[in-house]
Write a protein that holds these residues in place. Structure first.
Motif, PDB file in Angstrom:
ATOM      1  N   SER A  69      -6.655  29.844  -8.163  1.00  0.00           N
ATOM      2  CA  SER A  69      -8.336  30.541  -7.300  1.00  0.00           C
ATOM      3  C   SER A  69      -7.878  31.549  -7.044  1.00  0.00           C
ATOM      4  O   SER A  69      -8.876  32.722  -7.032  1.00  0.00           O
ATOM      5  N   TYR A  70      -6.845  32.550  -7.096  1.00  0.00           N
ATOM      6  CA  TYR A  70      -6.500  33.859  -6.663  1.00  0.00           C
ATOM      7  C   TYR A  70      -6.384  34.410  -7.325  1.00  0.00           C
ATOM      8  O   TYR A  70      -7.093  35.626  -7.522  1.00  0.00           O
TER       9      TYR A  70
ATOM     10  N   ILE B  35     -11.614  33.708  -6.472  1.00  0.00           N
ATOM     11  CA  ILE B  35     -12.175  33.379  -5.193  1.00  0.00           C
ATOM     12  C   ILE B  35     -11.371  33.443  -4.114  1.00  0.00           C
ATOM     13  O   ILE B  35     -10.711  32.598  -3.235  1.00  0.00           O
ATOM     14  N   PHE B  36     -11.161  34.411  -3.254  1.00  0.00           N
ATOM     15  CA  PHE B  36     -10.336  34.339  -2.611  1.00  0.00           C
ATOM     16  C   PHE B  36      -9.971  33.627  -0.997  1.00  0.00           C
ATOM     17  O   PHE B  36      -9.721  33.460   0.154  1.00  0.00           O
ATOM     18  N   THR B  37     -11.950  32.866  -0.690  1.00  0.00           N
ATOM     19  CA  THR B  37     -12.082  32.209   0.448  1.00  0.00           C
ATOM     20  C   THR B  37     -11.328  30.622   0.100  1.00  0.00           C
ATOM     21  O   THR B  37     -10.663  29.964   0.874  1.00  0.00           O
ATOM     22  N   ASP B  38     -11.776  30.131  -1.099  1.00  0.00           N
ATOM     23  CA  ASP B  38     -10.604  29.234  -1.857  1.00  0.00           C
ATOM     24  C   ASP B  38      -9.426  29.456  -1.188  1.00  0.00           C
ATOM     25  O   ASP B  38      -8.633  28.585  -1.052  1.00  0.00           O
ATOM     26  N   THR B  39      -8.742  30.478  -1.821  1.00  0.00           N
ATOM     27  CA  THR B  39      -7.857  30.630  -1.696  1.00  0.00           C
ATOM     28  C   THR B  39      -6.923  30.669   0.453  1.00  0.00           C
ATOM     29  O   THR B  39      -5.613  30.196  -0.419  1.00  0.00           O
ATOM     30  N   ALA B  40      -7.762  31.489   0.856  1.00  0.00           N
ATOM     31  CA  ALA B  40      -7.366  31.575   1.883  1.00  0.00           C
ATOM     32  C   ALA B  40      -7.440  30.083   2.516  1.00  0.00           C
ATOM     33  O   ALA B  40      -7.082  29.604   3.087  1.00  0.00           O
ATOM     34  N   ALA B  41      -8.191  28.974   2.252  1.00  0.00           N
ATOM     35  CA  ALA B  41      -8.606  27.532   2.612  1.00  0.00           C
ATOM     36  C   ALA B  41      -7.465  27.120   2.288  1.00  0.00           C
ATOM     37  O   ALA B  41      -6.675  25.932   2.718  1.00  0.00           O
TER      38      ALA B  41
END
Length: 134
Positions: free
Chosen positions: A95-96, A100-106
């Motif tokens: 994801s990074y 897709i940074f929102t998925d990475t943070a989640a």
């Protein structure tokens, strides 16, 4: 399959846990085992009733170390992953790299939560240090 991940993690990280437990065994010495043998206890009874309760802190320390090391493992996971079978570390990397940074943070928050929960549970099961020994 998922069993390949389990086997790879065990092969990689069991030596770390065994090393922690071995240090606890060395600190105990052999006097407790010898006393149990003199009292008539067999090897299994000595292990269950004498050694395991005394090694509870070492077992918990080894468990915490193995849990933390396994949860951040990436190299073996990247070699064993398939498109249908991934672990969280490879999923986080994908994801990074895909932006897709929102998925990475989640995924990172979920990994932190699981790590805190796992370490807390193992620490509670390991028990406290004896405070009555002075």
């Amino acid at each position: 399959s998922a069993w390949l991940f389990v086997i790879a993690y065990l092969v990689l990280y069991i030596p770390h846990g065994v090393r922690m437990i071995q240090s606890g065994l060395v600190q105990l010495g052999t006097t407790h085992e010898a006393a149990a043998r003199v009292a008539g206890a067999g090897a299994i009874r000595t292990l269950i009733w004498i050694l395991l309760p005394m090694l509870r802190r070492s077992l918990a320390s080894g468990g915490v170390l193995m849990f933390v090391l396994m949860s951040r493992e990436f190299s073996a996971s990247s070699l064993l992953r398939t498109p249908n079978n991934q672990v969280m570390s490879t999923r986080l990397f994908d994801s990074y790299t895909n932006g897709i940074f929102t998925d990475t943070a989640a995924i990172a928050l979920i990994m932190v939560g699981i790590s805190v929960l796992g370490v807390s549970l193992i620490t509670v099961l390991g028990g406290r240090a004896p405070t009555d020994l002075k």
